[in-house]
Design a protein around this motif. Sequence first.
Motif, PDB file in Angstrom:
ATOM      1  N   GLN A  22      25.830   6.198   1.101  1.00 33.43           N
ATOM      2  CA  GLN A  22      25.796   4.849   1.659  1.00 33.43           C
ATOM      3  C   GLN A  22      24.663   4.727   2.671  1.00 33.43           C
ATOM      4  O   GLN A  22      24.536   3.716   3.343  1.00 33.43           O
ATOM      5  N   THR A  23      23.831   5.768   2.805  1.00 36.22           N
ATOM      6  CA  THR A  23      22.796   5.800   3.836  1.00 36.22           C
ATOM      7  C   THR A  23      21.383   5.753   3.267  1.00 36.22           C
ATOM      8  O   THR A  23      20.580   4.928   3.677  1.00 36.22           O
ATOM      9  N   ILE A  24      21.064   6.647   2.342  1.00 39.71           N
ATOM     10  CA  ILE A  24      19.711   6.702   1.781  1.00 39.71           C
ATOM     11  C   ILE A  24      19.501   5.492   0.884  1.00 39.71           C
ATOM     12  O   ILE A  24      20.304   5.207   0.002  1.00 39.71           O
ATOM     13  N   THR A  25      18.407   4.773   1.126  1.00 42.19           N
ATOM     14  CA  THR A  25      18.161   3.550   0.361  1.00 42.19           C
ATOM     15  C   THR A  25      16.905   3.632  -0.493  1.00 42.19           C
ATOM     16  O   THR A  25      16.655   2.744  -1.296  1.00 42.19           O
ATOM     17  N   GLU A  26      16.091   4.662  -0.335  1.00 42.04           N
ATOM     18  CA  GLU A  26      14.858   4.765  -1.105  1.00 42.04           C
ATOM     19  C   GLU A  26      14.695   6.185  -1.616  1.00 42.04           C
ATOM     20  O   GLU A  26      14.905   7.149  -0.883  1.00 42.04           O
ATOM     21  N   LEU A  27      14.319   6.312  -2.889  1.00 43.65           N
ATOM     22  CA  LEU A  27      14.175   7.618  -3.509  1.00 43.65           C
ATOM     23  C   LEU A  27      12.919   7.635  -4.370  1.00 43.65           C
ATOM     24  O   LEU A  27      12.754   6.805  -5.260  1.00 43.65           O
ATOM     25  N   CYS A  28      12.018   8.573  -4.089  1.00 41.17           N
ATOM     26  CA  CYS A  28      10.787   8.736  -4.871  1.00 41.17           C
ATOM     27  C   CYS A  28      10.870  10.069  -5.587  1.00 41.17           C
ATOM     28  O   CYS A  28      10.949  11.120  -4.948  1.00 41.17           O
ATOM     29  N   LEU A  29      10.850  10.042  -6.896  1.00 44.13           N
ATOM     30  CA  LEU A  29      11.002  11.254  -7.705  1.00 44.13           C
ATOM     31  C   LEU A  29       9.801  11.517  -8.608  1.00 44.13           C
ATOM     32  O   LEU A  29       9.933  12.167  -9.636  1.00 44.13           O
ATOM     33  N   THR A  30       8.624  11.046  -8.236  1.00 41.58           N
ATOM     34  CA  THR A  30       7.455  11.281  -9.082  1.00 41.58           C
ATOM     35  C   THR A  30       7.033  12.743  -9.023  1.00 41.58           C
ATOM     36  O   THR A  30       7.276  13.444  -8.047  1.00 41.58           O
ATOM     37  N   ASP A  31       6.420  13.200 -10.089  1.00 44.63           N
ATOM     38  CA  ASP A  31       5.918  14.571 -10.212  1.00 44.63           C
ATOM     39  C   ASP A  31       7.001  15.608  -9.980  1.00 44.63           C
ATOM     40  O   ASP A  31       6.821  16.544  -9.204  1.00 44.63           O
ATOM     41  N   ASN A  32       8.138  15.475 -10.652  1.00 50.36           N
ATOM     42  CA  ASN A  32       9.238  16.400 -10.451  1.00 50.36           C
ATOM     43  C   ASN A  32       9.727  17.075 -11.722  1.00 50.36           C
ATOM     44  O   ASN A  32      10.747  17.763 -11.700  1.00 50.36           O
ATOM     45  N   GLU A  33       9.038  16.904 -12.839  1.00 50.21           N
ATOM     46  CA  GLU A  33       9.399  17.546 -14.102  1.00 50.21           C
ATOM     47  C   GLU A  33      10.868  17.353 -14.463  1.00 50.21           C
ATOM     48  O   GLU A  33      11.565  18.280 -14.877  1.00 50.21           O
ATOM     49  N   ILE A  34      11.335  16.130 -14.296  1.00 47.93           N
ATOM     50  CA  ILE A  34      12.710  15.784 -14.646  1.00 47.93           C
ATOM     51  C   ILE A  34      12.735  15.310 -16.090  1.00 47.93           C
ATOM     52  O   ILE A  34      11.972  14.427 -16.470  1.00 47.93           O
ATOM     53  N   GLY A  35      13.607  15.877 -16.872  1.00 47.80           N
ATOM     54  CA  GLY A  35      13.706  15.525 -18.287  1.00 47.80           C
ATOM     55  C   GLY A  35      14.919  14.665 -18.574  1.00 47.80           C
ATOM     56  O   GLY A  35      15.448  13.979 -17.703  1.00 47.80           O
ATOM     57  N   ILE A  36      15.382  14.733 -19.809  1.00 45.21           N
ATOM     58  CA  ILE A  36      16.462  13.868 -20.273  1.00 45.21           C
ATOM     59  C   ILE A  36      17.762  14.116 -19.519  1.00 45.21           C
ATOM     60  O   ILE A  36      18.417  13.177 -19.071  1.00 45.21           O
ATOM     61  N   GLU A  37      18.145  15.378 -19.348  1.00 50.58           N
ATOM     62  CA  GLU A  37      19.398  15.676 -18.647  1.00 50.58           C
ATOM     63  C   GLU A  37      19.368  15.133 -17.216  1.00 50.58           C
ATOM     64  O   GLU A  37      20.326  14.527 -16.745  1.00 50.58           O
ATOM     65  N   GLY A  38      18.258  15.327 -16.532  1.00 45.09           N
ATOM     66  CA  GLY A  38      18.120  14.811 -15.175  1.00 45.09           C
ATOM     67  C   GLY A  38      18.151  13.292 -15.133  1.00 45.09           C
ATOM     68  O   GLY A  38      18.744  12.688 -14.244  1.00 45.09           O
ATOM     69  N   ALA A  39      17.497  12.669 -16.125  1.00 44.80           N
ATOM     70  CA  ALA A  39      17.498  11.207 -16.194  1.00 44.80           C
ATOM     71  C   ALA A  39      18.908  10.671 -16.405  1.00 44.80           C
ATOM     72  O   ALA A  39      19.304   9.658 -15.831  1.00 44.80           O
ATOM     73  N   GLN A  40      19.692  11.368 -17.227  1.00 45.22           N
ATOM     74  CA  GLN A  40      21.084  10.962 -17.454  1.00 45.22           C
ATOM     75  C   GLN A  40      21.872  10.999 -16.149  1.00 45.22           C
ATOM     76  O   GLN A  40      22.578  10.052 -15.810  1.00 45.22           O
ATOM     77  N   CYS A  41      21.757  12.084 -15.426  1.00 46.75           N
ATOM     78  CA  CYS A  41      22.502  12.240 -14.170  1.00 46.75           C
ATOM     79  C   CYS A  41      22.091  11.195 -13.149  1.00 46.75           C
ATOM     80  O   CYS A  41      22.942  10.578 -12.494  1.00 46.75           O
ATOM     81  N   LEU A  42      20.795  10.977 -13.012  1.00 48.38           N
ATOM     82  CA  LEU A  42      20.312  10.019 -12.020  1.00 48.38           C
ATOM     83  C   LEU A  42      20.683   8.584 -12.375  1.00 48.38           C
ATOM     84  O   LEU A  42      21.076   7.802 -11.510  1.00 48.38           O
ATOM     85  N   SER A  43      20.591   8.235 -13.646  1.00 49.67           N
ATOM     86  CA  SER A  43      20.921   6.864 -14.028  1.00 49.67           C
ATOM     87  C   SER A  43      22.413   6.593 -13.863  1.00 49.67           C
ATOM     88  O   SER A  43      22.816   5.498 -13.469  1.00 49.67           O
ATOM     89  N   SER A  44      23.251   7.591 -14.116  1.00 51.20           N
ATOM     90  CA  SER A  44      24.691   7.421 -13.900  1.00 51.20           C
ATOM     91  C   SER A  44      25.008   7.275 -12.417  1.00 51.20           C
ATOM     92  O   SER A  44      25.874   6.505 -12.029  1.00 51.20           O
TER      93      SER A  44
END
Length: 139
Positions: A22-44
């Motif tokens: 409920q605190t962090i409002t901005e997240l920058c994840l560029t250049d982090n080699e995140i693939g499909i599994e990571g994208a699934q977790c983050l989007s959920s």
Amino acid sequence: LELNNVGDLGARCLASALKDNQTITELCLTDNEIGIEGAQCLSSMLKFNNLLVLNVDARFRVCGSDKEVVEEIRKKSDFLLAHYLTSLNLERSNIGVEDARFLASMLKDNNTVTELDLGYNHMGVEGTRYVMEALKDNN
């Protein structure tokens, strides 16, 4: 967290940690080699927290093809339908005409995104038209 090579495991841990955030409002994840599994977790994770700004430009998905990740995000439409998300950076995400059509359908019903970066994509005139029409009707 830009340029930290967190990968899928790091994205999964980050999504778990931020799920009830409920605190962090901005997240920058560029250049982090995140693939499909990571994208699934983050989007959920997005449907559960107060994240306002998400920056995931093309370097977000060094692992896995752009098309695979776009398909994953497509399956997880809560990515854009999060209650509080106000800024979304999809710059250099290899978004084509069909992706733009899908993005437009989500944006049409979303009234929280006020800043959208779609620079350096491959939407062309037709894809741009889809997005513009959605934004025209978006309140």
